[in-house]
Scaffold this active site. Structure first.
Site, PDB file in Angstrom:
ATOM      1  N   GLY A  90      34.771  -8.998  16.074  1.00  0.00           N
ATOM      2  CA  GLY A  90      35.553  -8.158  15.092  1.00  0.00           C
ATOM      3  C   GLY A  90      35.553  -8.743  13.450  1.00  0.00           C
ATOM      4  O   GLY A  90      35.303 -10.150  13.693  1.00  0.00           O
TER       5      GLY A  90
ATOM      6  N   GLN B  22      38.027 -11.148   5.236  1.00  0.00           N
ATOM      7  CA  GLN B  22      37.327 -12.454   5.488  1.00  0.00           C
ATOM      8  C   GLN B  22      36.095 -12.434   4.890  1.00  0.00           C
ATOM      9  O   GLN B  22      35.406 -13.526   4.816  1.00  0.00           O
ATOM     10  CB  GLN B  22      37.084 -12.268   7.119  1.00  0.00           C
ATOM     11  CG  GLN B  22      38.243 -12.574   7.950  1.00  0.00           C
ATOM     12  CD  GLN B  22      37.725 -12.266   9.458  1.00  0.00           C
ATOM     13  OE1 GLN B  22      37.544 -11.341  10.126  1.00  0.00           O
ATOM     14  NE2 GLN B  22      37.452 -13.481  10.171  1.00  0.00           N
TER      15      GLN B  22
ATOM     16  N   CYS C 220      38.348 -16.670  16.154  1.00  0.00           N
ATOM     17  CA  CYS C 220      38.313 -15.862  14.598  1.00  0.00           C
ATOM     18  C   CYS C 220      37.040 -16.317  13.995  1.00  0.00           C
ATOM     19  O   CYS C 220      36.839 -17.943  13.873  1.00  0.00           O
ATOM     20  CB  CYS C 220      39.357 -16.256  13.952  1.00  0.00           C
ATOM     21  SG  CYS C 220      39.614 -15.354  12.209  1.00  0.00           S
ATOM     22  N   LEU C 221      36.307 -15.716  13.543  1.00  0.00           N
ATOM     23  CA  LEU C 221      35.212 -15.999  12.781  1.00  0.00           C
ATOM     24  C   LEU C 221      35.360 -17.056  11.391  1.00  0.00           C
ATOM     25  O   LEU C 221      34.777 -17.830  11.072  1.00  0.00           O
ATOM     26  CB  LEU C 221      34.269 -14.981  12.180  1.00  0.00           C
ATOM     27  CG  LEU C 221      33.804 -14.198  13.298  1.00  0.00           C
ATOM     28  CD1 LEU C 221      32.722 -12.887  12.500  1.00  0.00           C
ATOM     29  CD2 LEU C 221      32.470 -15.141  14.088  1.00  0.00           C
TER      30      LEU C 221
ATOM     31  N   HIS D 289      44.201  -7.912  15.737  1.00  0.00           N
ATOM     32  CA  HIS D 289      43.936  -9.360  14.908  1.00  0.00           C
ATOM     33  C   HIS D 289      43.428  -8.982  13.516  1.00  0.00           C
ATOM     34  O   HIS D 289      43.603  -9.486  12.601  1.00  0.00           O
ATOM     35  CB  HIS D 289      43.054 -10.053  15.810  1.00  0.00           C
ATOM     36  CG  HIS D 289      42.222 -11.266  15.205  1.00  0.00           C
ATOM     37  ND1 HIS D 289      42.369 -12.541  15.761  1.00  0.00           N
ATOM     38  CD2 HIS D 289      41.609 -11.557  14.400  1.00  0.00           C
ATOM     39  CE1 HIS D 289      41.773 -13.548  15.186  1.00  0.00           C
ATOM     40  NE2 HIS D 289      41.093 -12.790  14.298  1.00  0.00           N
ATOM     41  N   GLU D 290      42.632  -7.832  13.401  1.00  0.00           N
ATOM     42  CA  GLU D 290      42.039  -7.609  12.130  1.00  0.00           C
ATOM     43  C   GLU D 290      43.013  -6.856  11.345  1.00  0.00           C
ATOM     44  O   GLU D 290      42.715  -7.066  10.045  1.00  0.00           O
ATOM     45  CB  GLU D 290      40.522  -6.618  12.406  1.00  0.00           C
ATOM     46  CG  GLU D 290      39.651  -7.147  13.542  1.00  0.00           C
ATOM     47  CD  GLU D 290      39.145  -8.543  13.242  1.00  0.00           C
ATOM     48  OE1 GLU D 290      39.302  -9.177  12.096  1.00  0.00           O
ATOM     49  OE2 GLU D 290      38.615  -9.262  14.500  1.00  0.00           O
TER      50      GLU D 290
ATOM     51  N   HIS E  58      44.651  -9.603   9.520  1.00  0.00           N
ATOM     52  CA  HIS E  58      43.996 -10.352   8.572  1.00  0.00           C
ATOM     53  C   HIS E  58      43.996  -9.540   7.139  1.00  0.00           C
ATOM     54  O   HIS E  58      44.357  -9.496   6.032  1.00  0.00           O
ATOM     55  CB  HIS E  58      42.283 -10.092   8.867  1.00  0.00           C
ATOM     56  CG  HIS E  58      41.666 -11.282   9.526  1.00  0.00           C
ATOM     57  ND1 HIS E  58      41.886 -12.750   9.117  1.00  0.00           N
ATOM     58  CD2 HIS E  58      41.175 -11.322  10.756  1.00  0.00           C
ATOM     59  CE1 HIS E  58      41.399 -13.376  10.067  1.00  0.00           C
ATOM     60  NE2 HIS E  58      40.941 -12.705  11.136  1.00  0.00           N
TER      61      HIS E  58
HETATM   62 NI    NI Z   1      39.644 -13.227  12.580  1.00  0.00          NI
END
Ligand code: NI
Length: 169
Positions: A46, A51, A91-92, A133-134, A137
């Site tokens: 995701g 991000q 998470c990236l 989660h997204e 963000h």
């Molecule tokens: Ni993340």
């Protein structure tokens, strides 16, 4: 298409609140294509626009093993939640660290597609985790915010150590 640069914690831009998308134009479609390319390139499941330092309410996800079930949600909103689950999240923006987070098991989401067409969907299990989660963000929130200060500091130190090791390798 192009791979975009992913912001890494503690970059303060990760705390930005995303604004609703109002123009469903070629630029949006290009941006969504770039987000997918960036997510697949980083082996992520995701990615939120925040991000990649674009502060619009756009997220992409693909939870499939085969990486062939792309989901793009524009202006997504959770309108219903049911149950709870504990899932180990990564998470990236936090390379190399993972932590258990408790979230809703099922979510009902109202969103628009890249054409601006409104729809409602239900998600359960890992996909429900990913969407929650997204969406965090896009609100300037990150998964370590849910952890105790002790656990959070431990993980962030580990991430810092790995970053230094990677830099010196
Ligand atoms: Ni993340």
């Amino acid at each position: 298409m192009s791979v975009l640069t992913i912001l890494e914690f503690p970059d303060p831009r990760l705390r930005t609140q995303a604004a609703p998308v109002t123009a469903f134009d070629a630029e949006l479609k290009q941006f969504v294509a770039d987000m997918f390319e960036t997510m697949y390139d980083a082996n992520g499941v995701g990615l939120a626009a925040t991000q990649v330092n674009v502060h619009k309410r756009v997220l992409v996800a693909d939870m499939s093993e085969e990486r062939n079930q792309p989901l793009a949600l524009v202006n997504a909103e959770i309108i219903g939640k049911e149950g709870t689950q504990v899932y180990q999240e990564g998470c990236l923006s936090f390379p190399g660290i993972y932590a258990d987070v408790t979230r809703a098991l099922k979510v009902t989401v109202k969103a628009q597609d890249v054409e601006g067409k409104a729809f409602t969907m239900e998600a359960e299990g890992p996909l429900a985790v990913c969407i929650q989660h997204e969406l965090d963000h896009l609100a300037g929130k990150v998964f370590v915010d849910y952890l105790s200060p002790l656990k959070r500091n431990m993980l962030l130190k580990r991430m810092e150590k790995q970053r230094k090791q990677a830099a010196s390798a």
